[in-house]
Design an enzyme around this catalytic site. Structure first.
Site, short mmCIF file in Angstrom:
data_model
loop_
_atom_site.label_atom_id
_atom_site.label_comp_id
_atom_site.label_asym_id
_atom_site.label_seq_id
_atom_site.Cartn_x
_atom_site.Cartn_y
_atom_site.Cartn_z
N LYS A 105 8.09 4.34 1.01
CA LYS A 105 6.92 3.53 0.66
C LYS A 105 6.67 2.56 1.79
O LYS A 105 7.59 2.20 2.52
CB LYS A 105 7.18 2.72 -0.63
CG LYS A 105 5.92 2.32 -1.35
CD LYS A 105 5.37 3.51 -2.10
CE LYS A 105 4.33 3.18 -3.11
NZ LYS A 105 4.21 4.31 -4.06
N1 GLU Z 1 1.18 6.62 -3.92
C1 GLU Z 1 1.37 7.76 -4.77
C2 GLU Z 1 2.62 7.59 -5.60
O1 GLU Z 1 3.09 6.50 -5.81
C3 GLU Z 1 1.32 9.07 -4.00
C4 GLU Z 1 2.35 9.21 -2.91
C5 GLU Z 1 2.14 10.46 -2.06
O2 GLU Z 1 1.24 11.22 -2.33
O3 GLU Z 1 2.91 10.61 -1.13
O4 GLU Z 1 3.13 8.53 -6.16
#
Ligand code: GLU
Length: 413
Positions: A105
């Site tokens: 993240k």
């Molecule tokens: N931000 C989204 C999540 O928390 C998608 C992450 C992604 O597609 O890599 O799952």
């Protein structure tokens, strides 16, 4: 740190899974430690000429099962602890739905609503260039999250590609279609939340047609969830955003038009205005928290009357909130299962970019449905077998897979 920070929540969920799986203390040490943390300063020249400094992060929590994967959040309140917590959740989420990824993240502590489009572009490009050495299609693949969208992904892809000297679409997912994005990615998280709502209703023996849903949050996740559940025949009776909530309003499409033209829910003017707290406590079949962390706490959980809670947001429930809902017989479909549709279609996008071969909308839909249904079947079976909550079952599967991969890879040197 308060007792109910997202990192505390994530660690306590991991603790519970490690204990239920009877994993060793060494494995707890391995699983509870983020592998790589990068904190960067992101200078931004405002349109006025003034230079401001923002804090940026990228946390690669795990790369055991593949390159790390996870979104980029632009929000004024993010900090390192929250980014670690969200990267940890991505790790279990990817493992639960069996994607060949670790978890990551990132984000910048900035309010994107206060930026002009050009400022947002400059900030995105500078942040990308600061984290550039550690990202890449084989290393770590960012995607949109709260406060970012396909525009940011286009700038990230361009910044990375210009530095590489050639186009590298697979470095991010959630891109515009013309740049190698995937059909169905925009709606994917909401589509997956709707599948989760449907499956939980079936499980509780509640009729899907006419089932009532309240959704906290009307962004990328909340809005597309509303559209998808209505297409399945359910009824969205209330929604909210940061400004407040509304119930018994006209149509989702009309409300969306109002927001798209610069309005907010508090000044919608139709239906009955309610507070965010009141929305959480409505007497509905399903409550979908689809905003930020810590929505369902020891305090707010007490008044929840919904039979089912489906977590569209990441980490919306504190451990105490979870315990209260469990005691009150509420079925909670946890974030790592309920909102996994986003990263599943991100995976499809990455695979398509690798192959330079693009799938039809129907193929995306079918594959999303089948991957989510398989994860649901596995979680449901474990819930019955071990008599644990849906969260514990989902965590046991996700954490169990990562632990197994660690054991098989061994320790270098
Ligand atoms: N931000 C989204 C999540 O928390 C998608 C992450 C992604 O597609 O890599 O799952």
């Amino acid at each position: 740190m308060t007792m109910e920070s997202p990192l505390d929540t994530a660690r306590s969920q991991l603790r519970s899974a490690v204990e239920k799986l009877s994993l060793s203390e060494s494995m707890w040490n391995t699983l509870s430690t983020p592998r790589r943390i990068l904190e960067v300063a992101v200078p931004l020249r405002r349109d006025t000429g003034v230079v401001e400094m923002y804090k940026g992060y990228r946390v690669q929590y795990s790369t055991t099962r593949g390159p790390s994967k996870g979104g980029i959040r632009f929000h004024p309140d993010i900090d390192l602890d929250e980014t670690v917590a969200l990267a940890m959740l991505m790790t279990w989420k990817c493992a639960l739905v069996n994607l060949p990824y670790g978890g990551a993240k990132g984000g910048v502590a900035v309010d994107p609503r206060g930026l002009s489009a050009r400022e947002n572009e400059r900030l995105t490009r500078r942040y990308t260039s600061e984290i550039l050495p550690i990202i890449g299609p084989e290393r770590d693949i960012p995607a949109p999250d709260v406060g970012t969208d396909e525009k940011n992904m286009a700038w990230m892809m361009d910044t990375y590609s210009v530095n590489a000297g050639f186009s590298v679409p697979g470095v991010v997912t959630g891109k515009p279609i013309v740049l190698g994005g995937s059909l169905g990615r925009t709606t994917a998280t909401g589509d997956g939340v709707a599948i989760s709502v449907r499956e939980a209703l079936i499980d509780r023996g509640i009729d899907i047609k006419g089932a009532t849903i309240a959704i906290q949050g009307f962004g990328k996740v909340g809005y597309w969830t509303a559209v998808a559940v209505e297409a399945m025949g359910m009824r969205v009776v209330a929604v909210s955003d940061v400004s407040g909530g509304v119930k018994d309003f006209g149509s989702i499409a009309d409300l969306h038009d109002h927001i798209a033209s610069g309005g907010e829910i508090a000044n919608y003017g139709k239906g009955e205005q309610i507070s965010n707290e009141e929305l959480l406590h409505l007497d509905v079949d399903v409550l979908v928290p689809a905003a930020l962390a810590d929505a369902i706490t020891s305090k707010s959980a007490l008044g929840i009357k919904a039979r089912i809670v489906v977590e569209g947001a990441n980490a919306p429930t504190t451990p105490e909130g979870d315990r209260i809902m469990h005691d009150n017989g509420i079925t909670v479909v946890p974030d790592i299962l309920a909102n996994s549709g986003g990263v599943i279609v991100s995976y499809f996008e990455w695979v398509q970019d690798k192959q330079n071969y693009f799938w039809s909308a129907d193929q995306i839909k079918e594959n999303l449905e089948s991957m989510m249904m398989r994860a649901f079947a596995e979680v449901r079976q474990l819930v019955k077998e071990k008599n644990v909550s849906w969260r514990d079952a989902a965590m046991m599967i996700g954490v169990g897979r990562v632990a197994e991969a660690h054991k098989l890879r061994g320790l270098y040197p």
